[in-house]
Design a protein around this motif. Sequence first.
Motif, mmCIF file in Angstrom:
data_model
loop_
_atom_site.group_PDB
_atom_site.id
_atom_site.type_symbol
_atom_site.label_atom_id
_atom_site.label_comp_id
_atom_site.label_asym_id
_atom_site.label_seq_id
_atom_site.Cartn_x
_atom_site.Cartn_y
_atom_site.Cartn_z
ATOM 1 N N VAL A 156 0.856 -1.182 0.000
ATOM 2 C CA VAL A 156 0.000 0.000 0.000
ATOM 3 C C VAL A 156 0.895 1.235 0.000
ATOM 4 C CG1 VAL A 156 -1.810 1.269 1.191
ATOM 5 C CG2 VAL A 156 -1.814 -1.240 1.234
ATOM 6 N N GLU A 157 0.725 2.097 -1.011
ATOM 7 C CA GLU A 157 1.562 3.289 -1.176
ATOM 8 C C GLU A 157 0.700 4.539 -1.092
ATOM 9 O OE1 GLU A 157 4.381 0.993 -4.484
ATOM 10 O OE2 GLU A 157 2.902 2.503 -5.125
ATOM 11 N N VAL A 158 1.217 5.565 -0.452
ATOM 12 C CA VAL A 158 0.503 6.839 -0.340
ATOM 13 C C VAL A 158 1.082 7.825 -1.343
ATOM 14 C CG1 VAL A 158 -0.088 8.774 1.156
ATOM 15 C CG2 VAL A 158 -0.012 6.446 2.098
ATOM 16 N N LEU A 159 0.199 8.448 -2.101
ATOM 17 C CA LEU A 159 0.584 9.460 -3.077
ATOM 18 C C LEU A 159 -0.104 10.761 -2.659
ATOM 19 C CD1 LEU A 159 2.326 9.585 -5.638
ATOM 20 C CD2 LEU A 159 0.279 9.076 -6.979
ATOM 21 N N ASP A 160 0.651 11.643 -2.020
ATOM 22 C CA ASP A 160 0.102 12.908 -1.539
ATOM 23 C C ASP A 160 0.041 13.881 -2.716
ATOM 24 O OD1 ASP A 160 -0.440 15.399 -0.420
ATOM 25 O OD2 ASP A 160 0.764 15.025 1.370
ATOM 26 N N PRO A 161 -1.162 14.267 -3.150
ATOM 27 C CA PRO A 161 -1.263 15.117 -4.344
ATOM 28 C C PRO A 161 -0.658 16.505 -4.148
ATOM 29 C CG PRO A 161 -3.400 14.903 -3.268
ATOM 30 C CD PRO A 161 -2.489 13.930 -2.597
ATOM 31 N N SER A 162 -0.512 16.935 -2.897
ATOM 32 C CA SER A 162 0.047 18.270 -2.657
ATOM 33 C C SER A 162 1.561 18.303 -2.808
ATOM 34 C CB SER A 162 -0.339 18.760 -1.262
ATOM 35 O OG SER A 162 0.226 17.937 -0.256
ATOM 36 N N THR A 163 2.201 17.130 -2.764
ATOM 37 C CA THR A 163 3.664 17.093 -2.866
ATOM 38 C C THR A 163 4.174 16.227 -4.016
ATOM 39 O OG1 THR A 163 3.776 15.242 -1.283
ATOM 40 C CG2 THR A 163 3.919 17.480 -0.381
ATOM 41 N N ALA A 164 3.277 15.441 -4.623
ATOM 42 C CA ALA A 164 3.710 14.555 -5.713
ATOM 43 C C ALA A 164 4.254 15.375 -6.874
ATOM 44 C CB ALA A 164 2.539 13.698 -6.172
ATOM 45 N N GLU A 165 5.403 14.967 -7.370
ATOM 46 C CA GLU A 165 6.044 15.709 -8.461
ATOM 47 C C GLU A 165 5.585 15.251 -9.835
ATOM 48 O OE1 GLU A 165 10.215 15.467 -7.880
ATOM 49 O OE2 GLU A 165 10.195 16.673 -6.039
ATOM 50 N N GLY A 166 4.928 14.126 -9.894
ATOM 51 C CA GLY A 166 4.459 13.628 -11.181
ATOM 52 C C GLY A 166 3.915 12.227 -11.042
ATOM 53 N N VAL A 167 3.556 11.667 -12.161
ATOM 54 C CA VAL A 167 3.025 10.309 -12.180
ATOM 55 C C VAL A 167 4.171 9.314 -11.989
ATOM 56 C CG1 VAL A 167 1.835 8.596 -13.598
ATOM 57 C CG2 VAL A 167 1.125 10.989 -13.682
ATOM 58 N N PRO A 168 4.010 8.327 -11.123
ATOM 59 C CA PRO A 168 5.070 7.330 -10.941
ATOM 60 C C PRO A 168 5.425 6.640 -12.263
ATOM 61 C CG PRO A 168 3.383 7.116 -9.243
ATOM 62 C CD PRO A 168 2.854 8.082 -10.246
ATOM 63 N N ASP A 169 6.680 6.273 -12.392
ATOM 64 C CA ASP A 169 7.118 5.586 -13.608
ATOM 65 C C ASP A 169 6.359 4.273 -13.805
ATOM 66 O OD1 ASP A 169 8.934 7.564 -14.187
ATOM 67 O OD2 ASP A 169 10.571 6.590 -13.100
ATOM 68 N N ARG A 170 6.086 3.603 -12.697
ATOM 69 C CA ARG A 170 5.331 2.351 -12.773
ATOM 70 C C ARG A 170 4.094 2.495 -11.887
ATOM 71 N NH1 ARG A 170 5.283 -2.879 -10.441
ATOM 72 N NH2 ARG A 170 6.810 -2.268 -8.857
ATOM 73 N N PRO A 171 2.941 2.857 -12.453
ATOM 74 C CA PRO A 171 1.739 3.048 -11.638
ATOM 75 C C PRO A 171 1.351 1.774 -10.892
ATOM 76 C CG PRO A 171 1.443 3.981 -13.827
ATOM 77 C CD PRO A 171 2.704 3.180 -13.873
ATOM 78 N N ALA A 172 0.650 1.982 -9.784
ATOM 79 C CA ALA A 172 0.145 0.860 -8.999
ATOM 80 C C ALA A 172 -0.985 0.171 -9.761
ATOM 81 C CB ALA A 172 -0.346 1.356 -7.647
ATOM 82 N N ASP A 173 -1.418 -0.963 -9.232
ATOM 83 C CA ASP A 173 -2.497 -1.719 -9.888
ATOM 84 C C ASP A 173 -3.843 -1.007 -9.772
ATOM 85 O OD1 ASP A 173 -1.107 -4.353 -10.639
ATOM 86 O OD2 ASP A 173 -0.559 -4.108 -8.532
ATOM 87 N N VAL A 174 -4.021 -0.240 -8.696
ATOM 88 C CA VAL A 174 -5.268 0.496 -8.500
ATOM 89 C C VAL A 174 -4.987 1.646 -7.550
ATOM 90 C CG1 VAL A 174 -6.021 -0.933 -6.544
ATOM 91 C CG2 VAL A 174 -7.731 0.296 -7.907
ATOM 92 N N TYR A 175 -5.737 2.742 -7.722
ATOM 93 C CA TYR A 175 -5.619 3.903 -6.831
ATOM 94 C C TYR A 175 -6.988 4.241 -6.241
ATOM 95 C CZ TYR A 175 -0.944 4.825 -8.673
ATOM 96 O OH TYR A 175 0.372 4.712 -9.013
ATOM 97 N N LEU A 176 -6.983 4.605 -4.967
ATOM 98 C CA LEU A 176 -8.185 5.120 -4.325
ATOM 99 C C LEU A 176 -8.040 6.630 -4.239
ATOM 100 C CD1 LEU A 176 -8.676 2.551 -1.396
ATOM 101 C CD2 LEU A 176 -9.550 2.462 -3.749
ATOM 102 N N LEU A 177 -8.947 7.357 -4.887
ATOM 103 C CA LEU A 177 -8.881 8.816 -4.958
ATOM 104 C C LEU A 177 -9.693 9.415 -3.808
ATOM 105 C CD1 LEU A 177 -8.151 11.495 -6.302
ATOM 106 C CD2 LEU A 177 -10.066 11.129 -7.898
ATOM 107 N N LYS A 178 -9.012 9.707 -2.692
ATOM 108 C CA LYS A 178 -9.687 10.281 -1.516
ATOM 109 C C LYS A 178 -9.225 11.724 -1.334
ATOM 110 C CE LYS A 178 -12.420 9.902 2.106
ATOM 111 N NZ LYS A 178 -12.684 11.360 2.178
ATOM 112 N N SER A 179 -9.413 12.502 -2.376
ATOM 113 C CA SER A 179 -9.097 13.926 -2.357
ATOM 114 C C SER A 179 -9.802 14.562 -3.542
ATOM 115 C CB SER A 179 -7.592 14.163 -2.445
ATOM 116 O OG SER A 179 -7.294 15.542 -2.464
ATOM 117 N N ARG A 180 -10.219 15.822 -3.353
ATOM 118 C CA ARG A 180 -10.949 16.490 -4.439
ATOM 119 C C ARG A 180 -10.254 17.767 -4.888
ATOM 120 N NH1 ARG A 180 -16.761 16.152 -1.257
ATOM 121 N NH2 ARG A 180 -16.613 13.954 -0.714
ATOM 122 N N THR A 181 -9.005 17.959 -4.479
ATOM 123 C CA THR A 181 -8.280 19.162 -4.878
ATOM 124 C C THR A 181 -7.936 19.112 -6.357
ATOM 125 O OG1 THR A 181 -6.090 18.249 -4.399
ATOM 126 C CG2 THR A 181 -7.281 19.278 -2.557
ATOM 127 N N ALA A 182 -7.625 20.271 -6.898
ATOM 128 C CA ALA A 182 -7.249 20.335 -8.311
ATOM 129 C C ALA A 182 -6.012 19.474 -8.578
ATOM 130 C CB ALA A 182 -6.992 21.789 -8.711
#
Length: 270
Positions: A28-54
Amino acid sequence: MRIGLITPEPGHPLLAATAALLAPGHVVEVLDPSTAEGVPDRPADVYLLKSRTAHALDLAQRLEGRGASVVNTAAATTLCQDRTAMAELAQRAGLPFAATRCVGSLSVWARSAVPLASPVVVKSRYSRRGDLVARVDDAAGLRELAARWPGEPVVVQDFAPNSGWDHKLWAIGDQVFAALRRSELSPGGRGPNLPLALAELPAGWADLVRAAGAAFALDVYGVDIIDAGGGTPLIVDVNAFPGVRGQSGAPEALAALTLRRATGGGSDTP
């Protein structure tokens, strides 16, 4: 499998409990949208989108562009933030949604001097944490509200007499959860959620929730309903990925849904 959480709050009770269920056999990996610099080179199998920010929505959209499965999709989440678009879609789908009209700027509407024929509920057009939801009974109340929220884009719904209790209904996949909560329009404000068994809901309400999920292409969502009299449901809001706090079985349902999406399982909604 690798499971990503798009959220600045991985300690949220629902997410934390779900992650604990998944962690023994999965990463289980956390991707903080406020600090993420970009899309991971190898995306996870599934993402749970629990944020509504731009930032979160942009990140989710780019992940989808890379072929990643995101629950809920960026498009479905975005739609639920615009209460005008929400009402239009609900009405096209034949859902019993509160009649909603967009009046633009609150301050401009207050200056129009158009008298109110009956009480109305005024809401921020764009749903967000701490947004405007208020009952207005007359022109004086409207002017007072406009003074506190100048320039706020709003929608207006006629106030429907009711018991003062909202039915908070949530769905994770095909599983529905329910609670009662005092309306935020009540004089004392809203209180805690009170557990409500599905068997205590009026007939057809659980299926109505699932129909709303299908119309909005949501997998994890909330539907706020008031009883407009005699068990007649009136939907007043639909939201993507709510907290679903304190609901027994919710983390288990979310963990199971997550694994289905990770392995390419389709939507549970009809």
